[in-house]
Design a protein around this motif. Structure first.
Motif, mmCIF file in Angstrom:
data_model
loop_
_atom_site.group_PDB
_atom_site.id
_atom_site.type_symbol
_atom_site.label_atom_id
_atom_site.label_comp_id
_atom_site.label_asym_id
_atom_site.label_seq_id
_atom_site.Cartn_x
_atom_site.Cartn_y
_atom_site.Cartn_z
ATOM 1 N N PRO A 113 -4.637 1.512 -10.287
ATOM 2 C CA PRO A 113 -3.184 1.403 -10.424
ATOM 3 C C PRO A 113 -2.798 0.322 -11.437
ATOM 4 C CG PRO A 113 -3.901 0.241 -8.470
ATOM 5 C CD PRO A 113 -5.146 0.814 -9.088
ATOM 6 N N CYS A 114 -1.499 0.268 -11.773
ATOM 7 C CA CYS A 114 -1.046 -0.685 -12.804
ATOM 8 C C CYS A 114 -0.991 -2.123 -12.277
ATOM 9 C CB CYS A 114 0.325 -0.264 -13.349
ATOM 10 S SG CYS A 114 1.703 -0.717 -12.282
ATOM 11 N N ARG A 115 -0.844 -2.292 -10.962
ATOM 12 C CA ARG A 115 -0.771 -3.590 -10.274
ATOM 13 C C ARG A 115 0.543 -4.338 -10.505
ATOM 14 N NH1 ARG A 115 -6.525 -5.533 -9.363
ATOM 15 N NH2 ARG A 115 -7.856 -3.998 -10.332
ATOM 16 N N ARG A 116 1.507 -3.732 -11.217
ATOM 17 C CA ARG A 116 2.732 -4.448 -11.564
ATOM 18 C C ARG A 116 4.003 -3.793 -11.044
ATOM 19 N NH1 ARG A 116 -0.510 -5.183 -16.138
ATOM 20 N NH2 ARG A 116 -0.625 -7.361 -16.850
ATOM 21 N N CYS A 117 3.970 -2.487 -10.784
ATOM 22 C CA CYS A 117 5.202 -1.769 -10.408
ATOM 23 C C CYS A 117 5.563 -2.090 -8.950
ATOM 24 C CB CYS A 117 5.007 -0.262 -10.589
ATOM 25 S SG CYS A 117 3.858 0.474 -9.416
ATOM 26 N N SER A 118 6.729 -1.601 -8.500
ATOM 27 C CA SER A 118 7.128 -1.973 -7.145
ATOM 28 C C SER A 118 6.252 -1.346 -6.059
ATOM 29 C CB SER A 118 8.637 -1.812 -6.947
ATOM 30 O OG SER A 118 8.949 -0.550 -6.531
ATOM 31 N N PRO A 119 5.802 -0.069 -6.152
ATOM 32 C CA PRO A 119 4.839 0.395 -5.130
ATOM 33 C C PRO A 119 3.570 -0.463 -5.099
ATOM 34 C CG PRO A 119 5.666 2.281 -6.377
ATOM 35 C CD PRO A 119 6.195 1.047 -7.058
ATOM 36 N N CYS A 120 3.035 -0.824 -6.270
ATOM 37 C CA CYS A 120 1.830 -1.667 -6.316
ATOM 38 C C CYS A 120 2.089 -3.005 -5.629
ATOM 39 C CB CYS A 120 1.402 -1.918 -7.764
ATOM 40 S SG CYS A 120 0.439 -0.573 -8.470
ATOM 41 N N LEU A 121 3.211 -3.641 -5.996
ATOM 42 C CA LEU A 121 3.492 -4.979 -5.466
ATOM 43 C C LEU A 121 3.854 -4.957 -3.985
ATOM 44 C CD1 LEU A 121 5.358 -6.569 -8.505
ATOM 45 C CD2 LEU A 121 3.002 -6.937 -7.780
ATOM 46 N N LEU A 157 0.671 4.939 -4.517
ATOM 47 C CA LEU A 157 1.904 5.580 -4.984
ATOM 48 C C LEU A 157 2.298 5.120 -6.383
ATOM 49 C CD1 LEU A 157 3.911 5.361 -1.631
ATOM 50 C CD2 LEU A 157 2.416 7.196 -2.433
ATOM 51 N N CYS A 158 1.427 4.373 -7.060
ATOM 52 C CA CYS A 158 1.726 3.872 -8.410
ATOM 53 C C CYS A 158 1.945 5.039 -9.379
ATOM 54 C CB CYS A 158 0.562 3.013 -8.898
ATOM 55 S SG CYS A 158 0.743 2.492 -10.613
ATOM 56 N N PRO A 159 3.085 5.049 -10.096
ATOM 57 C CA PRO A 159 3.325 6.156 -11.036
ATOM 58 C C PRO A 159 2.408 6.105 -12.258
ATOM 59 C CG PRO A 159 5.119 4.547 -11.139
ATOM 60 C CD PRO A 159 4.228 4.115 -10.017
ATOM 61 N N ASP A 160 1.787 4.960 -12.493
ATOM 62 C CA ASP A 160 0.902 4.835 -13.659
ATOM 63 C C ASP A 160 -0.572 4.816 -13.261
ATOM 64 O OD1 ASP A 160 2.983 4.775 -15.549
ATOM 65 O OD2 ASP A 160 3.397 2.686 -15.012
HETATM 66 ZN ZN LIG Z 1 1.720 0.421 -10.197
#
Ligand SMILES: [Zn+2]
Length: 323
Positions: A34-42, A48-51
């Motif tokens: 995952p991207c580790r930065r978006c709101s699902p990640c955080l 559920l990360c879109p990236d």
């Molecule tokens: Zn993410």
């Protein structure tokens, strides 16, 4: 595109900043990054990360390859008593761990699992490990139910070609769930419309229903049963924080025996036959050795494909019921 997302391997080299792993360590590979930065990640829901960059999901190649590069925190060191083969099965087990967590199963509860494919079987095993006292496996193929019974199911139910309501009534009676008003939790691991419909009639008042299997985009859904019984309905997608670790713990502690699902190991060059063999429906899991691995002769498997069985199973799958 390179296929594969259920994998384990041996570390060849690590980056300068990696302290948790070293060359020679055996690891289970979590295949999505995952991207580790978006709101699902955080918020702790990185599945559920879109990236998300997930193996064998376009445009990203899969893990069925000689070498693979992964972030160190998505490589899980295997305990000494867990083999690389078991390590490859941590992925589907993590899927089952996530589904079962969504079901919020409590000790002593009854759990019905629709579909006795690999994920359905593993959901049953995890539910048992969580303390479920009744695990009822449901499928349209008797041989799959026989295996489920020998694996972890306490009861089995062969789905009949009758209405979902009638199947639900018959199952509730057969599994002695009448007094409970149905099952505490129903997990659909089939994605088949008739299974999903029956699930809502099997779950008790105030029970939980989890959709783990994926089938058609849109189906006819018994929404009135959901409403009148105040059912908690949840989806489940891949796995998230802690799921891989718990899956490894379940195998290491002997609570889930994933080895039982493996029918054999084939050399890399026989990968195509292995896929055909699974499609034929006579095996549960065949492991494919990486191109750098030597496979022992004893681990070989008869990979000749029975065209008749292949066609029969394709028909059964089209009718719905397996995961
Ligand atoms: Zn993410």
């Amino acid at each position: 595109m390179v296929l594969g997302h259920e994998s384990a391997g041996t570390v060849v080299s690590v980056g300068n900043a990696v302290t948790s792993l070293k060359a020679g360590d055996r690891v289970a590979l979590e295949p999505g990054y995952p991207c580790r930065r978006c709101s699902p990640c955080l918020s702790g829901h990185y599945n559920l990360c879109p990236d998300m960059r997930f193996a064998a999901t376009p445009p990203y190649d899969g893990t069925l390859t000689g070498f693979w590069t992964a972030p160190s925190d998505f490589c899980y060191k295997l305990p000494e008593n867990v083999s690389l083969q078991e390590g490859a099965l941590i992925e589907p087990l993590a899927v089952a761990v996530h589904i079962t967590k969504q079901g919020n199963i409590q000790p002593g509860q009854s759990v019905v699992i629709m579909g006795a494919g690999p994920v359905g079987l593993l959901c049953g095993a995890v539910a048992k490990a969580y303390g479920a006292s009744k695990v009822i496996a449901v499928d349209i193929v008797q041989s799959k139910l026989d295996f489920a019974k020998s694996f972890t199911a306490t009861h089995t139910y062969l789905s009949q070609r009758v209405s979902p309501e009638e199947n639900a009534r018959n199952l509730i009676e057969a599994a002695d769930l009448v007094e409970n008003g149905g099952a505490d939790c129903v997990i659909d691991a089939s994605g088949a419309e008739p299974s999903i419909q029956a699930s809502l009639h099997i779950v008790r008042m105030g029970g939980t229903y989890v959709q783990g299997g994926m089938g058609k985009d849109n189906i006819t859904f018994p929404i009135m049963a959901l409403c009148l019984k105040e059912v908690t309905a949840k989806g489940s997608f891949r796995y998230g924080s802690g799921d891989y670790k718990l899956a490894i713990d379940l195998v290491a502690s002997g609570k889930v025996d994933v080895k039982k699902l493996v029918n054999g190991v084939v050399p890399f060059k026989k990968a195509e036959e292995a896929f055909q063999k699974v499609k034929e429906g006579q095996v549960i899991k065949i492991l494919i050795a990486g191109p750098n691995e030597k496979v022992e002769e004893s681990e070989g498997l008869d990979t000749s494909v029975d065209e008749k069985k292949l066609k029969e199973n394709e028909k059964a799958s089209a009718a719905g019921g397996c995961c």
